[in-house]
Every structure is written in structure tokens, then in C-alpha cells.
Design an enzyme around this catalytic site. Structure first.
Site, PDB file in Angstrom:
ATOM      1  N   PHE A  92       4.706   6.512  -0.563  1.00  0.00           N
ATOM      2  CA  PHE A  92       4.389   5.757  -1.772  1.00  0.00           C
ATOM      3  C   PHE A  92       2.871   5.680  -1.924  1.00  0.00           C
ATOM      4  O   PHE A  92       2.145   5.538  -0.946  1.00  0.00           O
ATOM      5  CB  PHE A  92       4.966   4.337  -1.690  1.00  0.00           C
ATOM      6  CG  PHE A  92       6.264   4.162  -2.423  1.00  0.00           C
ATOM      7  CD1 PHE A  92       6.387   3.250  -3.450  1.00  0.00           C
ATOM      8  CD2 PHE A  92       7.375   4.922  -2.078  1.00  0.00           C
ATOM      9  CE1 PHE A  92       7.590   3.085  -4.128  1.00  0.00           C
ATOM     10  CE2 PHE A  92       8.586   4.767  -2.738  1.00  0.00           C
ATOM     11  CZ  PHE A  92       8.691   3.846  -3.779  1.00  0.00           C
ATOM     12  N   GLY A  93       2.421   5.759  -3.164  1.00  0.00           N
ATOM     13  CA  GLY A  93       0.991   5.645  -3.431  1.00  0.00           C
ATOM     14  C   GLY A  93       0.329   6.949  -3.809  1.00  0.00           C
ATOM     15  O   GLY A  93      -0.813   6.953  -4.278  1.00  0.00           O
ATOM     16  N   GLY A  94       1.008   8.067  -3.595  1.00  0.00           N
ATOM     17  CA  GLY A  94       0.463   9.343  -4.013  1.00  0.00           C
ATOM     18  C   GLY A  94      -0.654   9.868  -3.141  1.00  0.00           C
ATOM     19  O   GLY A  94      -0.984   9.299  -2.097  1.00  0.00           O
ATOM     20  N   THR A  95      -1.253  10.959  -3.585  1.00  0.00           N
ATOM     21  CA  THR A  95      -2.290  11.635  -2.817  1.00  0.00           C
ATOM     22  C   THR A  95      -3.524  10.766  -2.632  1.00  0.00           C
ATOM     23  O   THR A  95      -4.090  10.706  -1.529  1.00  0.00           O
ATOM     24  CB  THR A  95      -2.687  12.950  -3.521  1.00  0.00           C
ATOM     25  OG1 THR A  95      -1.553  13.823  -3.553  1.00  0.00           O
ATOM     26  CG2 THR A  95      -3.823  13.644  -2.784  1.00  0.00           C
ATOM     27  N   CYS A  96      -3.972  10.099  -3.679  1.00  0.00           N
ATOM     28  CA  CYS A  96      -5.209   9.322  -3.606  1.00  0.00           C
ATOM     29  C   CYS A  96      -5.173   8.323  -2.453  1.00  0.00           C
ATOM     30  O   CYS A  96      -6.107   8.252  -1.657  1.00  0.00           O
ATOM     31  CB  CYS A  96      -5.455   8.595  -4.921  1.00  0.00           C
ATOM     32  SG  CYS A  96      -6.896   7.510  -4.881  1.00  0.00           S
ATOM     33  N   GLU A 111      10.731   9.560  -5.012  1.00  0.00           N
ATOM     34  CA  GLU A 111       9.524   9.837  -4.227  1.00  0.00           C
ATOM     35  C   GLU A 111       9.921  10.466  -2.901  1.00  0.00           C
ATOM     36  O   GLU A 111      10.532   9.818  -2.059  1.00  0.00           O
ATOM     37  CB  GLU A 111       8.729   8.554  -3.976  1.00  0.00           C
ATOM     38  CG  GLU A 111       7.516   8.740  -3.082  1.00  0.00           C
ATOM     39  CD  GLU A 111       6.555   9.809  -3.592  1.00  0.00           C
ATOM     40  OE1 GLU A 111       6.560  10.924  -3.009  1.00  0.00           O
ATOM     41  OE2 GLU A 111       5.839   9.540  -4.569  1.00  0.00           O
ATOM     42  N   HIS A 167     -36.896  -2.397 -12.248  1.00  0.00           N
ATOM     43  CA  HIS A 167     -37.937  -1.757 -11.442  1.00  0.00           C
ATOM     44  C   HIS A 167     -38.049  -2.499 -10.112  1.00  0.00           C
ATOM     45  O   HIS A 167     -38.049  -3.731 -10.088  1.00  0.00           O
ATOM     46  CB  HIS A 167     -39.280  -1.787 -12.162  1.00  0.00           C
ATOM     47  CG  HIS A 167     -40.399  -1.220 -11.351  1.00  0.00           C
ATOM     48  ND1 HIS A 167     -40.560   0.129 -11.168  1.00  0.00           N
ATOM     49  CD2 HIS A 167     -41.394  -1.841 -10.658  1.00  0.00           C
ATOM     50  CE1 HIS A 167     -41.622   0.337 -10.400  1.00  0.00           C
ATOM     51  NE2 HIS A 167     -42.144  -0.845 -10.086  1.00  0.00           N
TER      52      HIS A 167
END
Length: 487
Positions: free
Chosen positions: A35-39, A31, A470
Site C-alpha cells: 500500500f502507498g505505491g512507489t513513492c 493492490e 538579503h
């Protein structure tokens, strides 16, 4: 040269693969970023944590439609930023510490790696590594267009006025003005964030409408509503950029030729420029050609239905890929699904003995049926399945149902005049083919339609075979389904 049983490249969804099942194996994780990536760090999560206060600010700025006298003053940007990233950075740090400090069988390479062969790689520092099985989950990266005057090395650099989503949310102070280049979901969300919080925001789009690839009705109505709330300049692109002595950027424009008669704005001076011009698979930097790995025309790593990486059309033994680097869907929930598929198939491959030894009968195929997505902008958009145009092109006997938010009681309560639900079905099979929503909480109320597509539930049974509370907002979904003429 160091050998491993399993190597995972990337720590977004790919990081979830390594669990107790791999305790007895030598595992490596590569990596080069957080850590954890783009998201986690620069995408889904922090943007939504900005979207929520921006939406509250927008509502406070004018609540006259519901007979309230409210106003919006300003945002405490440093506090907002710190609240968001204190949580995110703690998760990132804990994830890194868990892999590097608390798992004796895991080695983390905090640097870039590239292939030198099908099962061999070299790190940026020159260390050679090999692995029996490899998971490629390196994600995607922002696309930065070539613009005269723009040095690509300055994008996202410290003290630079040029940004992608990687850095724009971590600014020390809220910018006074922002130019956003792009017309997709990233542009729509950041346009809402900055405009809602009070930044002078201009969105330049190359075509005449926002949200490429969306259903035509969504594109038309979203563009009209977004343009009514934001400063959108259609049919233009940046012709040149120039950094001024005070650090701001002067941007000149030109017509793209895609919008007849498009008005070319005068040069614009802004504090920040955000490139929201799409994302591309981060495959080139991995040197897949050195491993003989096939790539698609758009740069994605080629995989089969079991997410096995292909070379000359055949699976590379023990090598898998998932997420943005190989998937046709750049979505976190898709990457998470693909990670579960790869984990199952990786375990099956381990159980088989030699890499690539698991027969197809022991493998789990990927499922990309009914992939949903949402745009957390103002207004909000959600969709799943085919557009009307796609359904007709595929030869379906298409029937369409449409209802406005303003046609149900909760829509009256909100005084909503623009939200709508459009459903697309096949008349002969009665199955739902697609659904397209625009309006408040679209990302939530679409869920019954996602389920209907996923489980092949006839549209009329979904409408009539269950209770709809409803006067809750999902009644607009019910009414859109009832609008389908399936006789």
C-alpha cells in the site's frame, strides 16, 4: 461474480480518492504490492531519506573549502535502513489496515487484476469482479534491459545481486561496490547515495551526458560536476553479466556508438548491480486490449483532458486513469493533482446517475502547465517549464537570463563554484517559459519561478515587485530574472 459501485486499481495516489463521499457505496481496491505505491515504498520518500545523510557525509568528507577540518568515517547502514523503513512500513501497514479492517464498505483484493471487458476484471486467484466505475492507478514499473547472462527472474529476487529501486535500499548491509546502469534521475540520486556513504560506485551511461531531456546547459554542467565527484563511464552499456562463485557479478562492457572514441572499460566485478534504466507504465499486465482501451505508443493508458479512459478515441463510461500509468509526467506531485481531478470527476459522474452521464461542463480538466521536477543528487537540480531548445522550437522570441550561485552573498558563504540559475522568457509577452537550476537547495529556491509560470506573472514583475531577503540564497533567482533583457 461480485459487483462493485467503484473499483480503484492501485494504492498510490489513487488510494486518496476514496473518502467519506463513498461511504454508502460498495468499493473495491486492488493492490498486488505494498500500500502507498512507489513513492512511499521504493521511490521519492525513502530515496530522499538516504540522500540527506549521504549529503551530510559528503560534506563531512571534505569541508576544506570553508576552512574546516572534518572527515567522514562510515555509515551504520542497518540502523539507517531500519530508521527509514520502520517509519515507511508502519505507514504502509496502517493504510492497509484502514482499508481492510476499518471500512466495512471497502473490499481489498491483495492480488493482481486484469481486464476481461470494459467494466469486468479477473483476479490472479480467478475471482471475477465487475464495477460501474473504475479508476486505473496502477503506476509504473522499473525497466530491466535485456543483457546476455541476466535472468530477469533474478532481478529483485531474494539473495540476488541484481536490483532495481524496489530492493536496493532494503539490503541487510551496505554494499562494498555497486554498478549503476542508467543516466537519468534515479541513477543520479543513487550514485550520490552510495558514493556519498562510501560505497565504491560506478555509473555507466549510454550517451555522453546525464539527465536526458533536461536543458542543455543543465546536462553539460551537471555531467561535468557529477563526473568530477563520481566514477562515470560514458558511451558504454553492459554486454554481459556473470554471477561468480562468491556471489559477486562480473560485468563486461561494449561501446554504444553514441560517443565517438568512448573508452570501453575492462570487465568489472561488483557486489551489486542496480538497473536505473527508466520506468514503464504498468499497463500491459492489466490487459487493456481486453477492454478495448486505447494505449499510447509508450504503453500509457490513453485519457482525455478530464482523465477519462479512451476506447477508439471515445471515453469509456465511468472509467478514469491517473498517475504513471497514463500521465506524461512520472512524478508524485502530478499524480496527486490528477487524483484530485479524478476524484472531482468521479463524484460528478456519480451525481449524474449512469456511468458516463456527467456532461463535460460538470467535469474538471487536468492542468499540466508548468510541471516542476527535481533531482536530489550532488549537485541538486530543479526545473520547470520549457528548455531553451523547446522554447525556440515553439517559435518564442526567446531571452535567457543566467546567474551563478557564486555571484550572490550566500553563494560566497558556501564557496560554491558550480551552481547556477537559468531562466527562459518570451521577450514580447515578458512571461517566464522555463527555469533550470543546479546547486544546493535548487528544489526549494525554484518555487517562486514555478508560481510565476503557473499564474502567468511577468518575469520583470516577479523580479522587481517583491522583496527578496538579503543575503539569502534566493537572491540568485532574483538576479537571474534581472538578467533577462525584456526591452
Amino acid at each position: 461474480m461480485t459487483h462493485f459501485d467503484v473499483l480503484v486499481i492501485g494504492t498510490g495516489s489513487g488510494n486518496s480518492i476514496i473518502n467519506h463521499r463513498f461511504d454508502g457505496l460498495r468499493v473495491a481496491i486492488a493492490e498486488e504490492d505494498r500500500f502507498g505505491g512507489t513513492c512511499l515504498n521504493a521511490g521519492c520518500i525513502p530515496t530522499k531519506m538516504y540522500v540527506y545523510p549521504a549529503t551530510r557525509a559528503e560534506e563531512a568528507a571534505d569541508s576544506s573549502a570553508v576552512n574546516l577540518s572534518t572527515s567522514y568515517g562510515s555509515a551504520d547502514w542497518p540502523a539507517l535502513r531500519d530508521r527509514i523503513f520502520a517509519r515507511i512500513d508502519a505507514i504502509e501497514a496502517d493504510g492497509r489496515a484502514y482499508r481492510t479492517e476499518r471500512q466495512e464498505n471497502v473490499t481489498v483484493f491483495p492480488e493482481h487484476v486484469r481486464f476481461t471487458g470494459p467494466h469486468s476484471l479477473v483476479t490472479a486467484s480467478g475471482r471475477e469482479i465487475t464495477a460501474d466505475r473504475i479508476v486505473i492507478a496502477a503506476g509504473s514499473a522499473p525497466v530491466v534491459p535485456e543483457i546476455p547472462g541476466l535472468d530477469p527472474a533474478r532481478v529483485d529476487a531474494p539473495d540476488s545481486p541484481f536490483h532495481t529501486s524496489r530492493t536496493i535500499m532494503r539490503l541487510d548491509s551496505q554494499p562494498e561496490s555497486v554498478l549503476i546502469l542508467g543516466s537519468g534521475f534515479i541513477s543520479a540520486e543513487f550514485g550520490h547515495i552510495f558514493s556519498g556513504l562510501g560505497t565504491r560506485t560506478v555509473v555507466a551511461i549510454r550517451g555522453d551526458r546525464m539527465l536526458p531531456g533536461a536543458d542543455a546547459a543543465i546536462r553539460d554542467r551537471f555531467t561535468a560536476e557529477f563526473s568530477a565527484r563520481h566514477d562515470v563511464r560514458p558511451g558504454v552499456e553492459a554486454a554481459s553479466v556473470r554471477v561468480l562463485d562468491d556471489g559477486r557479478v562480473e560485468v563486461a562492457f561494449r561501446a554504444t556508438g553514441r560517443v565517438p572514441g568512448a573508452e570501453v572499460p575492462a570487465p568489472l566485478v561488483v557486489e551489486r548491480v542496480l538497473f536505473a534504466t527508466g520506468r514503464a507504465p504498468a499497463s500491459a499486465g492489466l490487459s487493456p486490449q481486453a477492454a478495448g482501451i486505447d494505449t499510447r505508443a509508450d504503453g500509457r493508458i490513453a485519457v482525455d483532458e478530464y482523465l477519462r479512459v479512451l476506447a477508439d478515441g471515445a471515453p469509456v463510461p465511468g472509467v478514469f486513469a491517473l498517475g504513471d500509468i497514463s500521465s506524461p509526467h512520472q512524478l508524485k506531485h502530478v499524480a496527486n493533482h490528477e487524483a484530485r481531478v479524478v476524484k472531482a470527476n468521479l463524484v460528478a459522474d456519480l451525481d449524474a446517475g449512469a456511468p458516463g452521464g456527467a456532461p463535460a461542463s460538470a467535469l474538471t480538466p487536468v492542468n499540466h502547465k508548468g510541471v516542476p521536477a527535481a533531482v536530489f543528487s550532488s549537485p541538486q537540480v530543479a526545473h520547470v517549464g520549457m528548455t531553451e531548445e523547446e522554447a525556440r522550437a515553439a517559435g518564442h522570441d526567446v531571452v535567457v537570463g543566467t546567474r551563478d550561485y557564486g555571484g550572490v552573498a550566500y553563494g560566497w558563504a558556501m564557496e560554491d563554484t558550480t551552481g547556477f540559475v537559468k531562466v527562459v522568457a518570451d521577450r514580447s509577452s515578458r512571461l517566464l517559459l522555463g527555469a533550470h537550476l543546479m546547486g544546493p537547495e535548487a528544489s526549494m529556491i525554484i518555487q517562486p519561478l514555478i508560481q510565476a509560470i503557473a499564474f502567468d506573472q511577468p518575469a520583470d514583475e516577479v523580479a522587481k515587485g517583491q522583496y527578496w531577503i538579503h543575503p539569502a540564497l534566493p537572491e540568485v533567482v532574483e538576479n537571474a530574472l534581472l538578467d533577462l533583457d525584456l526591452r
